[in-house]
Design a protein around this motif. Structure first.
Motif, PDB file in Angstrom:
ATOM      1  N   VAL A  31     -54.787  -5.164  58.841  1.00  0.00           N
ATOM      2  CA  VAL A  31     -54.848  -4.153  59.901  1.00  0.00           C
ATOM      3  C   VAL A  31     -55.661  -2.976  59.359  1.00  0.00           C
ATOM      4  O   VAL A  31     -55.739  -2.773  58.143  1.00  0.00           O
ATOM      5  CB  VAL A  31     -53.432  -3.694  60.329  1.00  0.00           C
ATOM      6  CG1 VAL A  31     -52.665  -4.856  60.945  1.00  0.00           C
ATOM      7  CG2 VAL A  31     -52.679  -3.098  59.164  1.00  0.00           C
ATOM      8  N   PRO A  32     -56.275  -2.193  60.254  1.00  0.00           N
ATOM      9  CA  PRO A  32     -57.126  -1.091  59.774  1.00  0.00           C
ATOM     10  C   PRO A  32     -56.336  -0.027  59.019  1.00  0.00           C
ATOM     11  O   PRO A  32     -55.229   0.343  59.423  1.00  0.00           O
ATOM     12  CB  PRO A  32     -57.718  -0.518  61.062  1.00  0.00           C
ATOM     13  CG  PRO A  32     -57.568  -1.594  62.074  1.00  0.00           C
ATOM     14  CD  PRO A  32     -56.325  -2.342  61.714  1.00  0.00           C
ATOM     15  N   LEU A  33     -56.919   0.450  57.942  1.00  0.00           N
ATOM     16  CA  LEU A  33     -56.379   1.607  57.224  1.00  0.00           C
ATOM     17  C   LEU A  33     -57.150   2.831  57.699  1.00  0.00           C
ATOM     18  O   LEU A  33     -58.373   2.920  57.499  1.00  0.00           O
ATOM     19  CB  LEU A  33     -56.532   1.435  55.716  1.00  0.00           C
ATOM     20  CG  LEU A  33     -56.190   2.677  54.874  1.00  0.00           C
ATOM     21  CD1 LEU A  33     -54.702   3.009  54.983  1.00  0.00           C
ATOM     22  CD2 LEU A  33     -56.591   2.473  53.411  1.00  0.00           C
ATOM     23  N   HIS A  34     -56.452   3.753  58.324  1.00  0.00           N
ATOM     24  CA  HIS A  34     -57.088   4.975  58.827  1.00  0.00           C
ATOM     25  C   HIS A  34     -57.080   6.035  57.731  1.00  0.00           C
ATOM     26  O   HIS A  34     -56.022   6.378  57.190  1.00  0.00           O
ATOM     27  CB  HIS A  34     -56.348   5.495  60.060  1.00  0.00           C
ATOM     28  CG  HIS A  34     -56.895   6.797  60.579  1.00  0.00           C
ATOM     29  ND1 HIS A  34     -58.116   6.897  61.214  1.00  0.00           N
ATOM     30  CD2 HIS A  34     -56.382   8.053  60.535  1.00  0.00           C
ATOM     31  CE1 HIS A  34     -58.328   8.143  61.551  1.00  0.00           C
ATOM     32  NE2 HIS A  34     -57.293   8.876  61.151  1.00  0.00           N
ATOM     33  N   THR A  35     -58.278   6.549  57.406  1.00  0.00           N
ATOM     34  CA  THR A  35     -58.426   7.588  56.390  1.00  0.00           C
ATOM     35  C   THR A  35     -59.074   8.805  57.017  1.00  0.00           C
ATOM     36  O   THR A  35     -60.120   8.704  57.663  1.00  0.00           O
ATOM     37  CB  THR A  35     -59.303   7.106  55.221  1.00  0.00           C
ATOM     38  OG1 THR A  35     -58.757   5.912  54.676  1.00  0.00           O
ATOM     39  CG2 THR A  35     -59.406   8.170  54.144  1.00  0.00           C
ATOM     40  N   LEU A  81     -53.387   9.391  55.798  1.00  0.00           N
ATOM     41  CA  LEU A  81     -53.522   7.946  55.662  1.00  0.00           C
ATOM     42  C   LEU A  81     -52.486   7.266  56.559  1.00  0.00           C
ATOM     43  O   LEU A  81     -51.353   7.738  56.678  1.00  0.00           O
ATOM     44  CB  LEU A  81     -53.303   7.490  54.216  1.00  0.00           C
ATOM     45  CG  LEU A  81     -54.340   7.862  53.167  1.00  0.00           C
ATOM     46  CD1 LEU A  81     -53.908   7.351  51.805  1.00  0.00           C
ATOM     47  CD2 LEU A  81     -55.696   7.306  53.540  1.00  0.00           C
ATOM     48  N   GLY A  82     -52.898   6.153  57.175  1.00  0.00           N
ATOM     49  CA  GLY A  82     -51.954   5.448  58.017  1.00  0.00           C
ATOM     50  C   GLY A  82     -52.512   4.137  58.524  1.00  0.00           C
ATOM     51  O   GLY A  82     -53.711   3.842  58.374  1.00  0.00           O
ATOM     52  N   PHE A  83     -51.612   3.359  59.113  1.00  0.00           N
ATOM     53  CA  PHE A  83     -51.988   2.089  59.745  1.00  0.00           C
ATOM     54  C   PHE A  83     -51.709   2.215  61.249  1.00  0.00           C
ATOM     55  O   PHE A  83     -50.580   2.014  61.686  1.00  0.00           O
ATOM     56  CB  PHE A  83     -51.180   0.925  59.150  1.00  0.00           C
ATOM     57  CG  PHE A  83     -51.435   0.681  57.692  1.00  0.00           C
ATOM     58  CD1 PHE A  83     -52.587   0.038  57.273  1.00  0.00           C
ATOM     59  CD2 PHE A  83     -50.504   1.105  56.745  1.00  0.00           C
ATOM     60  CE1 PHE A  83     -52.816  -0.193  55.925  1.00  0.00           C
ATOM     61  CE2 PHE A  83     -50.735   0.881  55.391  1.00  0.00           C
ATOM     62  CZ  PHE A  83     -51.900   0.232  54.982  1.00  0.00           C
ATOM     63  N   PRO A  84     -52.712   2.589  62.041  1.00  0.00           N
ATOM     64  CA  PRO A  84     -52.491   2.759  63.491  1.00  0.00           C
ATOM     65  C   PRO A  84     -51.983   1.453  64.094  1.00  0.00           C
ATOM     66  O   PRO A  84     -52.343   0.362  63.636  1.00  0.00           O
ATOM     67  CB  PRO A  84     -53.883   3.115  64.011  1.00  0.00           C
ATOM     68  CG  PRO A  84     -54.635   3.597  62.815  1.00  0.00           C
ATOM     69  CD  PRO A  84     -54.094   2.848  61.650  1.00  0.00           C
ATOM     70  N   PRO A  85     -51.125   1.559  65.123  1.00  0.00           N
ATOM     71  CA  PRO A  85     -50.691   2.790  65.804  1.00  0.00           C
ATOM     72  C   PRO A  85     -49.453   3.432  65.212  1.00  0.00           C
ATOM     73  O   PRO A  85     -48.885   4.344  65.828  1.00  0.00           O
ATOM     74  CB  PRO A  85     -50.416   2.282  67.213  1.00  0.00           C
ATOM     75  CG  PRO A  85     -49.891   0.899  66.993  1.00  0.00           C
ATOM     76  CD  PRO A  85     -50.664   0.354  65.819  1.00  0.00           C
ATOM     77  N   THR A  86     -49.008   3.013  64.040  1.00  0.00           N
ATOM     78  CA  THR A  86     -47.828   3.628  63.428  1.00  0.00           C
ATOM     79  C   THR A  86     -48.188   5.020  62.904  1.00  0.00           C
ATOM     80  O   THR A  86     -49.359   5.306  62.627  1.00  0.00           O
ATOM     81  CB  THR A  86     -47.324   2.748  62.277  1.00  0.00           C
ATOM     82  OG1 THR A  86     -48.347   2.663  61.274  1.00  0.00           O
ATOM     83  CG2 THR A  86     -46.972   1.351  62.783  1.00  0.00           C
ATOM     84  N   PRO A  87     -47.212   5.887  62.726  1.00  0.00           N
ATOM     85  CA  PRO A  87     -47.487   7.233  62.198  1.00  0.00           C
ATOM     86  C   PRO A  87     -48.064   7.175  60.784  1.00  0.00           C
ATOM     87  O   PRO A  87     -47.854   6.207  60.039  1.00  0.00           O
ATOM     88  CB  PRO A  87     -46.112   7.903  62.210  1.00  0.00           C
ATOM     89  CG  PRO A  87     -45.320   7.134  63.211  1.00  0.00           C
ATOM     90  CD  PRO A  87     -45.808   5.719  63.111  1.00  0.00           C
ATOM     91  N   ASN A  88     -48.798   8.212  60.413  1.00  0.00           N
ATOM     92  CA  ASN A  88     -49.376   8.288  59.073  1.00  0.00           C
ATOM     93  C   ASN A  88     -48.276   8.274  58.018  1.00  0.00           C
ATOM     94  O   ASN A  88     -47.251   8.956  58.167  1.00  0.00           O
ATOM     95  CB  ASN A  88     -50.200   9.573  58.919  1.00  0.00           C
ATOM     96  CG  ASN A  88     -51.426   9.583  59.816  1.00  0.00           C
ATOM     97  OD1 ASN A  88     -52.008   8.537  60.104  1.00  0.00           O
ATOM     98  ND2 ASN A  88     -51.819  10.759  60.266  1.00  0.00           N
TER      99      ASN A  88
END
Length: 257
Positions: free
Chosen positions: A121-125, A184-191
């Motif tokens: 899953v995407p890692l949002h930075t 940092l987070g894994f959308p759609p979960t909170p950072n």
């Protein structure tokens, strides 16, 4: 004919009484001058190495395709730090010049990416660094072979012939600020990481310079110098080399040289 003879003496007398013509005097440049400049600075910024050494390995471990975080030190290495400043000064004689200067700069760099992680899953930075600096100081320059002659020049060769080197020093006070945000987070979960760090300092520094001055016209000159900035505190972040390009404009007035 008689009437012409009667008026002739009066007309001649009027011509004789006209005030003499005085040519306009083009006043020479005086001792006072104004300048604008930009400084390409190369501070150490060693504190940002923690991002490269600690933060980025974690990111690459979670998302092997992550390209890294762009920091202010990266902007420095790309020759992108050019804080501007202005000032006013006076030539005391043909060898010494003193001046006051002040400037301000602020900016931020941001890295915002979504990279495929090891859990597919995407890692949002979202990483942001903002720095600012408000600075003011006084300086003195010494021209061992005298200053360039400010006059009208014909061609580049004549101007280059008048280039004069100088040495100098500056004493400066800088109010610097720093703020960093990391998410940092894994959308759609909170950072799972959401931090902010901020700090500010008021710091004195001493700068030594060596450069040259090139006359452009009777009233203007171009100054280029290389320098090193010494800081008593936070030297691991702010100390470093600098290159200054400056345009100088002389005011008209009396001269002491």
């Amino acid at each position: 004919m008689a009437s012409l003879l009667m008026h002739w003496p009066a007309e001649a007398e009027a011509i004789e009484e006209l005030p003499p013509h005085t040519p306009e005097v083009d006043e020479a440049p005086g001792d006072w001058y104004f300048f604008i400049a930009a400084v390409n600075v190369y501070p150490k910024l060693e504190s940002e190495q923690l991002i490269k050494q600690l933060f980025e390995p974690v990111l690459r471990g979670l998302a092997p395709g992550h390209d890294g975080v762009y920091t202010v030190s990266d902007l420095r290495d790309d020759h992108g730090l050019w804080p501007p400043h202005i000032g006013v000064g006076k030539n005391l004689n043909d060898h010494w010049s003193v001046f006051l200067e002040a400037g301000y700069t602020a900016g931020k760099v941001r890295t915002k990416t979504d990279d495929r992680s090891i859990i597919l899953v995407p890692l949002h930075t979202d990483f942001e660094i903002m720095r600012s600096a408000l600075f003011a100081g006084l300086g003195v320059d010494y021209f061992p072979w005298g200053m360039p002659e400010q006059q009208d020049y014909q061609g580049l060769r004549a101007r280059l012939a008048e280039v004069r080197p100088f040495f100098g020093t500056r004493l400066t006070w800088t109010h610097a600020t720093f703020r960093a945000k990391a998410k940092l987070g894994f959308p759609p979960t909170p950072n799972f990481l959401n931090i902010e760090i901020a700090d500010a300092w008021t710091l004195p520094s001493l700068t030594t310079v060596v450069g040259f001055e090139l006359p452009l016209s009777k009233n203007s000159a171009l100054t280029v110098n290389g320098a090193y900035n010494y800081f008593w505190k936070q030297d691991f972040d702010f100390e470093g080399w600098a290159l200054t390009v400056q345009w100088k404009r002389f005011f008209k007035g009396p001269r002491s040289r």
